[in-house]
Design a protein around this motif. Sequence first.
Motif, PDB file in Angstrom:
ATOM      1  N   THR A   1       1.091  -1.164   0.225  1.00 36.75           N
ATOM      2  CA  THR A   1      -0.104  -0.036  -0.087  1.00 36.75           C
ATOM      3  C   THR A   1       0.763   1.170   0.107  1.00 36.75           C
ATOM      4  O   THR A   1       1.885   1.393   0.240  1.00 36.75           O
ATOM      5  CB  THR A   1      -1.054   0.041   1.336  1.00 36.75           C
ATOM      6  OG1 THR A   1      -0.157   0.040   2.407  1.00 36.75           O
ATOM      7  CG2 THR A   1      -1.758  -1.120   1.313  1.00 36.75           C
ATOM      8  N   ILE A   2       0.165   2.098  -0.389  1.00 36.83           N
ATOM      9  CA  ILE A   2       1.012   3.455  -0.351  1.00 36.83           C
ATOM     10  C   ILE A   2       1.620   3.726   1.217  1.00 36.83           C
ATOM     11  O   ILE A   2       2.519   4.347   1.291  1.00 36.83           O
ATOM     12  CB  ILE A   2       0.074   4.707  -0.731  1.00 36.83           C
ATOM     13  CG1 ILE A   2      -0.087   4.662  -2.163  1.00 36.83           C
ATOM     14  CG2 ILE A   2       0.768   6.113  -0.240  1.00 36.83           C
ATOM     15  CD1 ILE A   2      -1.091   5.787  -2.719  1.00 36.83           C
ATOM     16  N   SER A   3       0.585   3.548   2.270  1.00 33.85           N
ATOM     17  CA  SER A   3       1.330   3.868   3.514  1.00 33.85           C
ATOM     18  C   SER A   3       2.420   2.753   3.879  1.00 33.85           C
ATOM     19  O   SER A   3       3.325   3.240   4.686  1.00 33.85           O
ATOM     20  CB  SER A   3      -0.020   3.571   4.640  1.00 33.85           C
ATOM     21  OG  SER A   3      -0.666   2.372   4.406  1.00 33.85           O
ATOM     22  N   ASN A   4       2.539   1.684   3.218  1.00 38.68           N
ATOM     23  CA  ASN A   4       3.455   0.627   3.579  1.00 38.68           C
ATOM     24  C   ASN A   4       4.719   1.370   3.057  1.00 38.68           C
ATOM     25  O   ASN A   4       6.037   1.206   3.423  1.00 38.68           O
ATOM     26  CB  ASN A   4       3.340  -0.700   3.111  1.00 38.68           C
ATOM     27  CG  ASN A   4       2.209  -1.517   3.908  1.00 38.68           C
ATOM     28  OD1 ASN A   4       1.888  -0.743   5.129  1.00 38.68           O
ATOM     29  ND2 ASN A   4       1.621  -2.674   3.443  1.00 38.68           N
TER      30      ASN A   4
ATOM     31  N   ASP B   1      -3.356   5.978   3.697  1.00 36.14           N
ATOM     32  CA  ASP B   1      -2.488   6.290   2.926  1.00 36.14           C
ATOM     33  C   ASP B   1      -2.450   7.786   2.883  1.00 36.14           C
ATOM     34  O   ASP B   1      -1.253   8.575   2.734  1.00 36.14           O
ATOM     35  CB  ASP B   1      -2.766   6.047   1.476  1.00 36.14           C
ATOM     36  CG  ASP B   1      -2.624   4.478   1.166  1.00 36.14           C
ATOM     37  OD1 ASP B   1      -2.051   3.852   1.976  1.00 36.14           O
ATOM     38  OD2 ASP B   1      -3.401   3.858   0.155  1.00 36.14           O
TER      39      ASP B   1
ATOM     40  N   GLN C   1      -8.226   2.395   3.627  1.00 37.60           N
ATOM     41  CA  GLN C   1      -6.844   2.545   3.221  1.00 37.60           C
ATOM     42  C   GLN C   1      -6.541   3.819   2.612  1.00 37.60           C
ATOM     43  O   GLN C   1      -5.459   4.220   2.872  1.00 37.60           O
ATOM     44  CB  GLN C   1      -6.456   1.419   2.192  1.00 37.60           C
ATOM     45  CG  GLN C   1      -5.056   1.203   1.721  1.00 37.60           C
ATOM     46  CD  GLN C   1      -4.363   0.819   3.166  1.00 37.60           C
ATOM     47  OE1 GLN C   1      -4.665  -0.271   3.838  1.00 37.60           O
ATOM     48  NE2 GLN C   1      -3.276   1.549   3.513  1.00 37.60           N
TER      49      GLN C   1
ATOM     50  N   GLN D   1      -4.443   0.085   9.969  1.00 40.32           N
ATOM     51  CA  GLN D   1      -4.628  -0.996   8.998  1.00 40.32           C
ATOM     52  C   GLN D   1      -5.213  -2.310   9.744  1.00 40.32           C
ATOM     53  O   GLN D   1      -6.111  -3.123   9.162  1.00 40.32           O
ATOM     54  CB  GLN D   1      -3.118  -1.557   8.299  1.00 40.32           C
ATOM     55  CG  GLN D   1      -2.621  -0.401   7.449  1.00 40.32           C
ATOM     56  CD  GLN D   1      -1.329  -0.757   6.851  1.00 40.32           C
ATOM     57  OE1 GLN D   1      -0.451  -1.578   7.410  1.00 40.32           O
ATOM     58  NE2 GLN D   1      -1.043  -0.116   5.501  1.00 40.32           N
TER      59      GLN D   1
ATOM     60  N   LEU E   1       1.137   9.629   3.656  1.00 44.46           N
ATOM     61  CA  LEU E   1       1.847  10.623   2.902  1.00 44.46           C
ATOM     62  C   LEU E   1       2.176  12.124   3.429  1.00 44.46           C
ATOM     63  O   LEU E   1       3.133  12.520   3.240  1.00 44.46           O
ATOM     64  CB  LEU E   1       0.952  10.763   1.535  1.00 44.46           C
ATOM     65  CG  LEU E   1       1.093   9.700   0.321  1.00 44.46           C
ATOM     66  CD1 LEU E   1       0.159   9.697  -0.622  1.00 44.46           C
ATOM     67  CD2 LEU E   1       2.416   9.646  -0.016  1.00 44.46           C
TER      68      LEU E   1
ATOM     69  N   CYS F   1       5.412   4.540   2.560  1.00 41.34           N
ATOM     70  CA  CYS F   1       5.580   5.617   3.567  1.00 41.34           C
ATOM     71  C   CYS F   1       6.575   5.010   4.803  1.00 41.34           C
ATOM     72  O   CYS F   1       7.376   5.857   5.336  1.00 41.34           O
ATOM     73  CB  CYS F   1       4.254   6.349   3.853  1.00 41.34           C
ATOM     74  SG  CYS F   1       3.646   7.284   2.440  1.00 41.34           S
TER      75      CYS F   1
END
Length: 130
Positions: free
Chosen positions: A3-6, A88, A84, A78, A92, A8
């Motif tokens: 994911t984008i958060s992962n 995210d 999500q 999460q 970011l 990050c």
Amino acid sequence: MTTISNVCLIAAALLPIVCAGIAKKPGFGKRRRDGGYDNHDPRGWLARQQGVSARANAAQANGFEALPLFIAGVLAAQQQGAAQGSVDALALAFVATRIVYIACYLADQEKARSLVWVLGLGLSIALFFV
């Protein structure tokens, strides 16, 4: 699933290492006896630096200090099944604030740096409630 958060999480973990490189850069290519970077005593060498190098080293330390709460926030969000897209966006924003924080630290803009730090802290905490 990536994911984008992962991503990050990885970016936030690498930012302090970038700061370390900035802090050490003036010492590269010089002999140790001429004040060059001392890999035998890197922490002692960094502790004796001034100006941008000292501020970059402080930004490095702060980056590592901010990391656990951010990581915990992303993982908690999460694990709780938060949307999500929201996770995210917060992740970011956190990484963006850390980049601005580093820039403020290097430019010796203490008031802006403190304001951005508080914003980053708020983003980390928000992850627990998203």
